[in-house]
Design an enzyme around this catalytic site. Structure first.
Site, PDB file in Angstrom:
ATOM      1  CD  GLU A 440      -2.244   1.233   2.928  1.00 56.00           C
ATOM      2  OE1 GLU A 440      -2.000   0.277   3.692  1.00 56.00           O
ATOM      3  OE2 GLU A 440      -2.917   2.210   3.266  1.00 56.00           O
ATOM      4  CG  ASP A 513       0.137   1.410   6.704  1.00 57.64           C
ATOM      5  OD1 ASP A 513       1.199   0.762   6.845  1.00 57.64           O
ATOM      6  OD2 ASP A 513       0.074   2.532   6.161  1.00 57.64           O
ATOM      7  CG  ASP A 515      -4.065   2.878   8.396  1.00 57.73           C
ATOM      8  OD1 ASP A 515      -4.309   1.993   7.547  1.00 57.73           O
ATOM      9  OD2 ASP A 515      -3.444   3.926   8.125  1.00 57.73           O
ATOM     10  CG  ASP A 517      -7.177   5.018   4.386  1.00 56.61           C
ATOM     11  OD1 ASP A 517      -8.413   4.914   4.201  1.00 56.61           O
ATOM     12  OD2 ASP A 517      -6.580   6.098   4.539  1.00 56.61           O
TER      13      ASP A 517
END
Ligand code: TTJ
Length: 648
Positions: A440, A513, A515, A517
């Site tokens: 990513e 990640d 997180d 996103d």
């Protein structure tokens, strides 16, 4: 019913009735010739033959309710509230017309003057055939004054037509028991088979009410069913019904309806487009389902295409350089019902499931050319929906073709020159040893490229938001700048073109990640693999990288923690003065850290994705694809755990 009033209304039988019996004897000798088969289809056909008579009466405007009841022992009762079969003496035959109807071959539908019989079962031979093939049949006719009754056995008159009561109602009731010596396979009616056919009839004859009731007590039959079928919208309702069954969303706001006639021929068409990719065209001629299509269907398809292209050109929806839309583009997602009625239907093919009359093709084409074109002109929004869908389909077709060509060209020599620009490939060509990391973001991609083992590890950075795979399709997937590199790099192709032999890497690692996103991207990729390359998951090629959340260090010592619990554990282990670094994302790691925590087969932690994981992602994904962004993000945060199978 008043017993006293029983009055014979028939004369004694003359030679005509002898002939009659000989006619029906032929039916019993060769039943297949009259009802197609003596199997389950033929058995059900008896009901349709009888019901057709009531439908004719309804079409003539004298009847608005038809009831079909299944009774024990294979007995069926069909009733209507029409005028009732005439009971007067037939001038030529010298017996009551109702008796003629049931005992003279081919009399069905021709009696009573109009002679215009548009409904009609597969073979259109009528009530006398049903009678001939029944152990017994009883008819009751109500003419608004009296109730008449007659009984037949094996097609022969058993009792004279008699008045058995008084009534102020009108209608016809026919009760019959199919002869088990004819229907040797089975005499058991299948409720849902009848329901399907009767529903079809209800759609094809708008406003007619047909009630089907299962009154059988026989416990080997799942009884108790009752359906009340009446569709004011006719074949428009049929299109909506098919749409509902398809579980797709409609694209048009309304069903388009085109109809008209030419002499005795009538044609009507109802259609719309939905989010599906195949087309469903159902056609009928004289209410017979023409499974193999024929002139009405081909006329519809060719004129539909012609009109859409004409409109697209006239209103500049196609650029001058663009090719015309093709049938497959326009037909994608199409749901259409076509019904034609004509006096001299010619059926081709053994099954009589294909209409042959060429005049119908021109009627359908001219109606479409005038009325559908006019509709598009008057409904520019609807027209846009149709044109856009067709153009999207056309682009899809071309993009998919390009992707396939691309694929074909790059398997073999010169492979690498065809690889995506963003891919930093590995040196090895050995698909049992190599790995590809789908990373990513560009910055993480950069660290990964520096930190990797360049012999066996390839890096493919993806960036930004993924496309919405749920709403997308093969073309968009192929054409999208986010996923095309993945497809091309893996080398397998997708969907029906998928070929695992062409897989270029042993491990495909999604590296995103921890997180929101990152989780979004994981979901999207997993969903994509699940839908378009499920074999990759089944065969265990898909992995999720597990980058740590914290680095806890003191002096030369350091630990990576994947959870808050681990973090606390390591802090305690290292004692006072430990330094805690939180990795905000992969992009923050330097190449060495990335190698150690995420890439190095000796030290990394990865999760292997199972089908169950991916299916969950797929489910999640569908929820995620709602229009609102916030609940979507929330859902991702709360459900961001997919992989279970701890590995490597
Ligand atoms: C024919 O024209 C004169 C008035 O009656 C018309 C007629 O025959 N109508 C009619 C026939 N309604 N219902 C039927 C019928 C119903 C069943 C269930 C079976 C048969 C063979 C006919």
């Amino acid at each position: 019913m008043s017993e006293e009033k029983i009055t014979p209304v028939t004369e004694k039988y003359d030679e005509n009735s002898i002939q009659v019996l000989e006619g029906l004897e032929a039916v019993r000798k060769r039943p297949g010739m009259y009802i197609g088969s003596t199997g389950e289809r033929g058995l059900h056909h008896l009901v349709y033959e009888i019901v057709d008579n009531s439908i004719d009466e309804a079409l003539a405007g004298y009847c608005d309710k038809i009831t079909v009841e299944l009774l024990d022992d294979g007995v069926v009762r069909v009733s209507d509230n029409g005028r009732g079969i005439p009971v007067g003496i037939h001038p030529k035959m010298g017996i009551p017309t109702v008796s003629v109807v049931f005992t003279v071959l081919h009399a069905g539908g021709k009696f009573g003057g109009s002679g215009y019989k548009v409904s009609g079962g597969l073979h259109g031979v009528g009530a006398s055939v049903v009678n001939a093939l029944s152990s017994w049949l009883e008819v009751e006719v109500m003419d608004g004054k009296h109730i008449y009754h007659q009984r037949y056995e094996l097609g022969a008159v058993k009792e004279d037509l008699k008045i058995v009561g008084d009534t102020d109602k009108t209608g016809t009731i026919v009760t019959f028991k199919p002869d088990p010596t004819i229907f040797t396979d089975t005499t058991k009616y299948d409720y849902s088979t009848l329901l399907t056919r009767l529903r079809e009839q209800a759609f094809l004859n708008a406003g007619i009410r047909i009630v089907l009731k299962d009154l059988r007590e026989d416990e080997t039959i799942v009884n108790g069913g009752e359906d009340d079928l009446c569709y004011e919208g006719g074949i428009k309702s049929y299109v909506e019904y098919i749409l509902e069954g398809s579980k797709k969303e409609k694209l048009n706001n309304e069903v388009i309806y085109v109809s008209g006639s030419d002499g005795d021929s009538v044609a009507e068409m109802a259609f719309l487009w939905c989010t599906g990719y195949d087309s469903k065209i159902v056609s009928f001629a004289n209410t017979v389902h023409t499974v193999d299509g024929g002139t009405h269907e081909s006329g519809f398809k060719s004129s539909l295409l012609r009109v859409v292209n004409k409109y697209a050109r006239a209103f500049k929806k196609l650029k001058e350089a663009d090719n015309n839309l093709k049938g497959e583009d326009v037909n994608e997602g199409l749901i259409a019902v076509i019904s034609v009625k004509l006096t001299d239907a010619q059926f081709e093919s053994q099954t009589k499931a294909k209409l042959g009359n060429t005049s119908i093709s021109s009627l359908v084409s001219s109606l479409m050319g005038d009325k559908f074109y006019q509709y598009l002109e008057e409904h520019p929004d609807e027209a846009n929906i149709i044109i856009n869908k067709s153009i999207a389909s056309s682009n899809a077709r071309e993009a998919a073709q390009k992707a396939r060509d691309l694929q074909r060209n790059k398997s073999g020599v010169g492979t690498k020159s065809r690889m995506p620009e963003k891919l930093t490939d590995c040196i090895s060509n050995d698909p049992t040893k190599t790995e590809i990391f789908i990373v990513e973001g560009d910055s993480a991609g950069g660290s990964a490229v520096e930190g990797r083992n360049s012999t066996y590890q390839a890096i493919l950075p993806l960036w930004g938001k993924m496309l919405n795979v749920e709403k997308a399709r093969e073309d968009k997937v192929y054409g999208n700048d986010k996923l095309t590199p993945v497809i091309v790099a893996l080398g397998t192709g997708i969907a029906e073109h998928f070929d695992i032999e062409k897989l270029r890497y042993d491990k495909i690692v999604i590296m995103a990640d921890a997180d929101v996103d990152g989780s979004h991207i994981r979901t999207l990729l997993l969903t994509f693999f699940f839908r378009y390359m499920p074999k990759l998951i089944e065969t265990g090629h898909i992995y999720l990288a597990q980058p740590p959340l914290y680095r806890i260090s003191k002096g030369k010592q350091h630990y990576d923690a994947f959870t808050d619990e681990e973090k606390a554990e390591y802090i305690e282990k290292l004692g006072g003065g430990a330094d805690v670094q939180r990795y905000k994302g992969l992009g923050e790691m330097n190449p060495e850290q990335l190698w150690e925590t995420t890439l190095d087969p000796e030290t990394r932690t990865m999760l292997r994705v199972t089908m169950a994981d991916a299916a969950l992602a797929d489910e999640t994904f569908t929820i995620l694809m709602g229009e609102e962004v916030e609940p979507r993000r929330k859902f991702i945060e709360e459900n961001a755990i997919y992989a279970t199978d701890l590995d490597i």
